[in-house]
Design a protein around this motif. Structure first.
Motif: not given
Length: 402
Positions: A257-285
């Motif tokens: 099985i393939y599980v998308n833990w983000l329900n209906d969010l696709d890979a492209e949108d997830a990647e955008k959100i992660l990139k934004t987080t990378k900039q905004e929370h650079a110093k956090k683990a």
């Protein structure tokens, strides 16, 4: 010694009782009897819904309601226009049982006890003079002249009309095959997936709204997914097991099985959100804070599975690691190795072939005066009160027809 009745109902469960009560309420002069093979009646009603009895579902539109039936969707449309969930609520209210709607749409007696439903049925049969015989295991069924004859291990019963409401009883199916009926062989429906995987090993009890797909099939399902000690459960998995009952049986319950833990969010949108987080929370683990509202334990497990250690900060995340994380979140691959039965709500897919039933009356197309109610036919539903609704609707239609 033969016992004679106008109508004989085999099966002392939900469908059998509902059919009998409705028949005699419409025709008080009719002699009706229920035969039950066990020592007590309504056993499944007692344990259903964790002992609370999930009577029906708050879905009042027939064309919507049919979508909860992997087998029977097309056939139930007409019947539900005759007797739907709203009619069920009204019927029980008339008989002194008030129902309530829970958040997920399931409906229970206000008393929160299945005993209320059992008492309601038993009282009604006593009041209407319906005979209930327990410990009657049917040995043979045949038609003689214009009557049906049913032999149990210690009695013979004769009736003009016969209603079979025996659920998933292989012995009765076999007798019907001898009468020329086709039986769709039963396979389990509504089961959970056995999955051994380090990503979920430490997470029993954690849940997420997810989309699950079965590899190399069209099967897909969305809803709450629950991680358990033996793998995955929850509505998303149970729905998949119901719709995929035949396919997964053929795969011997070994599949991916393939599980998308983000329900209906696709890979492209997830990647955008992660990139934004990378900039905004650079110093956090990365592992410390879940980005998508997943529980922190699940988030941390998926981060580790992406080859990102617990100390890695967002700023130090490589392209490959980010891609790994997107994959784990939106397209995690899990091996399923076997199934577990879901609580006591065991449902089978299979039964009398739907082509051989007249759904205006629930009468056999092969034999006059032979009727079916409940799960004996090849109809089943996902969990949530839908299997009971099928019992009430088919019982009501039989009662009208006879």
């Amino acid at each position: 010694m033969n016992q004679n009745f106008d109508i004989l109902i085999v099966g002392g469960g939900a469908a059998g009782f509902f059919t009998a009560i409705n028949i005699v309420e419409k025709n008080p002069k009719m002699k009706v009897a229920i035969l039950e093979r066990g020592a007590e009646v309504l056993g499944k009603v007692r344990v259903s819904g964790g002992g609370r009895c999930n009577v029906t579902h708050a879905c009042f539109e027939p064309n919507e309601l049919v979508k909860f039936y992997p087998r029977g969707e097309k056939e139930l449309r007409g019947p539900f226009h005759q007797f739907c969930s709203g009619d069920t609520i009204e019927w029980f209210e008339k008989h002194g049982v008030e129902l309530k709607i829970e958040e997920d749409g399931r409906m229970f007696p206000v008393s929160n006890s299945s005993q209320t439903i059992i008492d309601c049925f038993v009282k009604a049969t006593q009041k209407l003079g319906i005979k209930v015989f327990t410990g009657q295991s049917v040995q043979s069924i045949f038609k003689k002249d214009n009557f049906w004859k049913v032999e149990t291990q210690n009695e013979n019963y004769i009736a003009e009309k016969l209603v079979l409401a025996t659920g998933s009883n292989p012995k009765i199916w076999e007798m019907l095959q001898q009468q020329g009926h086709a039986i769709v062989s039963p396979v389990p429906s509504l089961f959970t997936f056995n999955i051994k995987d380090p990503r979920i090993k430490e997470l029993p009890g954690v849940s997420a709204l997810a989309t699950v797909k079965v590899k190399d099939t069209k099967l897909t399902s969305t809803g709450p997914l629950l991680i358990t000690h033996w793998g995955m459960s929850g509505p998303a998995i149970l729905k998949l097991s119901a719709w995929g009952a035949r396919i997964l049986f053929d795969k011997n319950y070994q599949f991916t099985i393939y599980v998308n833990w983000l329900n209906d969010l696709d890979a492209e949108d997830a990647e955008k959100i992660l990139k934004t987080t990378k900039q905004e929370h650079a110093k956090k683990a990365v592992s410390k804070k879940s980005v998508f509202g997943l529980t922190n334990r699940l988030w941390e497990s998926l981060v580790l599975a992406s080859n990102i250690n617990t100390e890695t900060k967002w700023a130090d995340l490589s392209k490959v690691q980010l891609q790994n994380l997107v994959n784990q979140l939106t397209n995690g691959t899990f091996q399923v190795n076997g199934k577990s039965t879901f609580k006591e709500e065991f449902v089978t897919a299979g039964g009398i072939d739907l082509k051989e039933i007249n759904f205006k009356t629930m009468e056999s197309k092969l034999h006059e005066n032979l009727y079916f109610a409940g799960e004996i036919v090849n109809i089943d539903a996902i969990t949530g009160g839908f299997n009971f609704q099928n019992a009430w609707t088919s019982g009501f239609i039989v009662a009208n027809a006879v």
